[in-house]
Scaffold this active site. Structure first.
Site, PDB file in Angstrom:
ATOM      1  N   GLY A 143       0.743  -1.288   0.115  1.00  0.00           N
ATOM      2  CA  GLY A 143      -0.026  -0.052  -0.096  1.00  0.00           C
ATOM      3  C   GLY A 143       0.829   1.428   0.053  1.00  0.00           C
ATOM      4  N   GLU A 156       4.208  -6.834   2.066  1.00  0.00           N
ATOM      5  CA  GLU A 156       3.844  -7.042   0.575  1.00  0.00           C
ATOM      6  C   GLU A 156       3.838  -5.845  -0.347  1.00  0.00           C
ATOM      7  OE1 GLU A 156       0.611 -10.580   1.817  1.00  0.00           O
ATOM      8  OE2 GLU A 156      -0.177  -8.548   1.481  1.00  0.00           O
ATOM      9  N   PRO A 157       5.087  -5.183  -0.396  1.00  0.00           N
ATOM     10  CA  PRO A 157       4.868  -4.254  -1.511  1.00  0.00           C
ATOM     11  C   PRO A 157       4.634  -4.341  -2.906  1.00  0.00           C
ATOM     12  CG  PRO A 157       7.129  -4.786  -0.973  1.00  0.00           C
ATOM     13  CD  PRO A 157       6.397  -5.495   0.002  1.00  0.00           C
ATOM     14  N   GLY A 158       4.016  -3.715  -3.684  1.00  0.00           N
ATOM     15  CA  GLY A 158       3.727  -3.847  -5.067  1.00  0.00           C
ATOM     16  C   GLY A 158       4.155  -2.745  -5.828  1.00  0.00           C
ATOM     17  N   ARG A 159       3.093  -1.806  -5.740  1.00  0.00           N
ATOM     18  CA  ARG A 159       3.379  -0.236  -6.502  1.00  0.00           C
ATOM     19  C   ARG A 159       4.583   0.124  -6.079  1.00  0.00           C
ATOM     20  NH1 ARG A 159      -1.156   2.830  -7.942  1.00  0.00           N
ATOM     21  NH2 ARG A 159      -2.294   1.634  -6.494  1.00  0.00           N
ATOM     22  N   ARG A 214      -5.337   2.711 -15.589  1.00  0.00           N
ATOM     23  CA  ARG A 214      -5.744   3.580 -14.403  1.00  0.00           C
ATOM     24  C   ARG A 214      -6.183   4.804 -14.551  1.00  0.00           C
ATOM     25  NH1 ARG A 214      -1.869   5.160 -11.717  1.00  0.00           N
ATOM     26  NH2 ARG A 214      -2.846   4.563  -9.582  1.00  0.00           N
ATOM     27  N   CYS A 243     -13.152   2.963 -28.603  1.00  0.00           N
ATOM     28  CA  CYS A 243     -14.170   3.782 -28.514  1.00  0.00           C
ATOM     29  C   CYS A 243     -14.851   3.652 -27.325  1.00  0.00           C
ATOM     30  CB  CYS A 243     -15.351   2.732 -29.614  1.00  0.00           C
ATOM     31  SG  CYS A 243     -14.562   2.444 -31.304  1.00  0.00           S
ATOM     32  N   GLU A 244     -14.666   4.494 -26.386  1.00  0.00           N
ATOM     33  CA  GLU A 244     -15.105   4.909 -25.129  1.00  0.00           C
ATOM     34  C   GLU A 244     -14.616   6.205 -24.933  1.00  0.00           C
ATOM     35  OE1 GLU A 244     -16.817   2.857 -22.995  1.00  0.00           O
ATOM     36  OE2 GLU A 244     -16.691   0.960 -24.107  1.00  0.00           O
ATOM     37  N   TYR A 248       0.216  -1.892 -12.274  1.00  0.00           N
ATOM     38  CA  TYR A 248      -1.009  -1.967 -12.508  1.00  0.00           C
ATOM     39  C   TYR A 248      -1.275  -1.359 -13.904  1.00  0.00           C
ATOM     40  CZ  TYR A 248      -1.137  -2.853  -7.445  1.00  0.00           C
ATOM     41  OH  TYR A 248      -0.916  -3.534  -6.227  1.00  0.00           O
TER      42      TYR A 248
HETATM   43  C1  LIG Z   1      -2.785  -5.631  -4.212  1.00  0.00           C
HETATM   44  C2  LIG Z   1      -2.153  -6.134  -2.658  1.00  0.00           C
HETATM   45  C3  LIG Z   1      -0.716  -5.633  -2.316  1.00  0.00           C
HETATM   46  C4  LIG Z   1       0.089  -4.589  -2.933  1.00  0.00           C
HETATM   47  O1  LIG Z   1      -0.477  -3.483  -2.902  1.00  0.00           O
HETATM   48  P1  LIG Z   1       0.427  -2.162  -3.375  1.00  0.00           P
HETATM   49  O2  LIG Z   1      -0.346  -0.953  -3.057  1.00  0.00           O
HETATM   50  O3  LIG Z   1       0.751  -2.365  -4.816  1.00  0.00           O
HETATM   51  O4  LIG Z   1       1.658  -2.113  -2.458  1.00  0.00           O
HETATM   52  C5  LIG Z   1      -0.362  -6.201  -0.958  1.00  0.00           C
HETATM   53  N1  LIG Z   1      -1.139  -7.170  -0.452  1.00  0.00           N
HETATM   54  C6  LIG Z   1      -2.398  -7.548  -0.829  1.00  0.00           C
HETATM   55  C7  LIG Z   1      -3.079  -8.432  -0.067  1.00  0.00           C
HETATM   56  C8  LIG Z   1      -2.826  -6.977  -2.051  1.00  0.00           C
HETATM   57  O5  LIG Z   1      -4.155  -7.427  -2.553  1.00  0.00           O
END
Ligand SMILES: *Cc1c(COP(=O)(O)O)cnc(C)c1O
Length: 419
Positions: free
Chosen positions: A239, A273-276, A312, A348-349, A376
């Protein structure tokens, strides 16, 4: 910190000129910087070094195998949300002991596959799911670890579509039910319910919501300890917000300095759990200008990438900086003199736009870079309007690698049958 910079008048990714990549691989094209991805991973690792957490990269942000492999080789685990992501984890031989699995809708088949792979734990989002995992584990004669994803009912102050910690969202289990589960752990003999999982939302720029959620959980855990229920893991999810426009997100160092005292007090093994944060600013989407359409009320730059490539802006009203690959000359650089434009795709949107009301001066055939497209971006792309999905390139050690070939028309129809 990212490695997309101008050198003289040209945009580079590390030491590679983006214009050359656009010519070589064509557009629309996703380009990622391995150095940036690894830098971001290191930043998290360093900021949290005092507690040595397990860092599980959230695969859904960008699930290309080359990127998963890059991070796993660097020591990351994976946070997965589907059988498809489990398949990817296996494909790159991610150690099963570093895979955690969340999702409100895991199917029987997905659960069995994850148990058979021997994943570290399920992050469980309902009582029904808990029962089902227990049954399947029993049938497979396995003891399976689980964490309860708690919905802490706080507002993370982000876009409503990426808020997951309010009780009206579908995610996690409320704190009362969670307490019940822990106090009655014995009714799940095939499970080792050993942890708590939190994931309060995405693109959160302040530490306050995290502090609020973790503080709630701290009291919850203390309450359980008084009842002789001892846990092993605390997964605080992902997050962390990044800069897309003028946001001033906390640095990961600030974030760590705020949450570390709490985490140390709680004393459990921490999972992140970092993603973004890891991939967001490590990728761009390059698109070519097809037409410029100047109407009496508005000027449109029509490019060859659309909402099917990067959803997005359409889905979250998200802002992405859009810049030409070549710096405009000094005269045309009088940005204030340039008419505002909307950068739109061919779909077409009406919702098909990449940016609105921008001052960009380009001509037909020029290329634009949509920044902050690493997370994303491709992973949410689709074939809408029968558009083959874009190619993806990873720049690593100053060389470019095609990590996903552009789809072909044949790919679009290859699973279809006329009857
Ligand atoms: C999507 C997700 C993340 C990653 O979130 P980011 O905002 O990209 O860091 C981590 N944990 C869970 C369970 C998720 O669904």
């Amino acid at each position: 910190m990212h490695h997309f910079k101008f050198r003289r008048n040209n945009l580079f990714c590390e030491n590679v000129k983006i214009k050359d990549l656009a010519e070589k691989y064509n557009t629309p094209l996703y380009i990622y910087s391995a150095k940036t991805i690894l830098d971001h991973f290191s930043k998290i690792e360093t900021a949290f070094s005092a507690i040595k957490p397990l860092i599980c990269y959230s695969a859904k942000a960008n699930s290309n195998l080359a990127i998963l492999k890059l991070l796993v080789d660097r020591g990351a685990g994976l946070d997965i949300v589907s059988g498809g992501e489990l398949y990817r984890a296996k494909k790159i031989k991610c150690s099963p002991g570093k895979v955690v699995y969340a999702s409100v809708g895991k199917t029987e088949q997905e659960i069995a596959e994850a148990i058979n792979y021997g994943i570290k734990m399920f992050n469980v989002e309902s009582v029904d799911e808990l029962k089902r995992i227990n049954e399947i584990a029993g049938a497979l004669r396995k003891k399976v670890s689980a964490a309860i994803r708690i919905n802490p009912d706080i507002d993370p102050k982000t876009h409503k579509y990426i808020t997951t910690a309010k009780l009206e969202t579908k995610f996690g289990i409320d704190i009362i039910t969670a307490r019940d589960i822990f106090l009655n752990r014995k009714v799940y003999p095939h499970l080792n319910i050993a942890g708590i999982h939190l994931h309060i939302g995405s693109q959160i720029t302040q530490s306050a919501p995290f502090i609020r959620a973790i503080t709630k959980i701290k009291h919850f855990i203390k309450g359980l300890e008084r009842k002789k229920v001892n846990l092993k893991y605390l997964n605080i999810g992902g997050g962390l917000g990044i800069v897309y426009d003028k946001e001033k997100p906390q640095t990961v160092k600030d974030f760590a300095s705020r949450v570390l005292p709490l985490l140390k007090e709680i004393g459990l093994k921490v999972i992140l759990e970092p993603g973004r944060f890891i991939v967001g600013n490590a990728g761009i989407l390059v698109a070519k200008v097809i037409y410029i359409k100047d109407t009496p009320v508005k000027k449109f730059i029509i490019v060859d990438a659309g909402m099917n490539d990067l959803i997005r802006p359409s889905l979250y009203d998200a802002y992405h900086k859009i810049i030409p690959l070549e710096k405009p000359s000094a005269i045309s650089h009088q940005l204030s003199a340039i008419k505002m434009v909307d950068v739109v795709g061919p779909i077409c949107e009406t919702a098909d736009f990449l940016g609105k009301s921008r001052r960009i001066n380009v001509k037909q055939g020029d290329c634009l870079a949509v920044l902050g497209a690493g997370a994303y971006g491709f992973s949410m792309s689709s074939n809408y309007n029968s558009r083959p999905r874009a190619a993806e390139v990873l720049v690593k050690n100053n060389k470019s690698y095609l990590i996903r070939k552009r789809e072909t028309y044949r790919d679009l129809v290859k699973r279809e049958e006329i009857c």
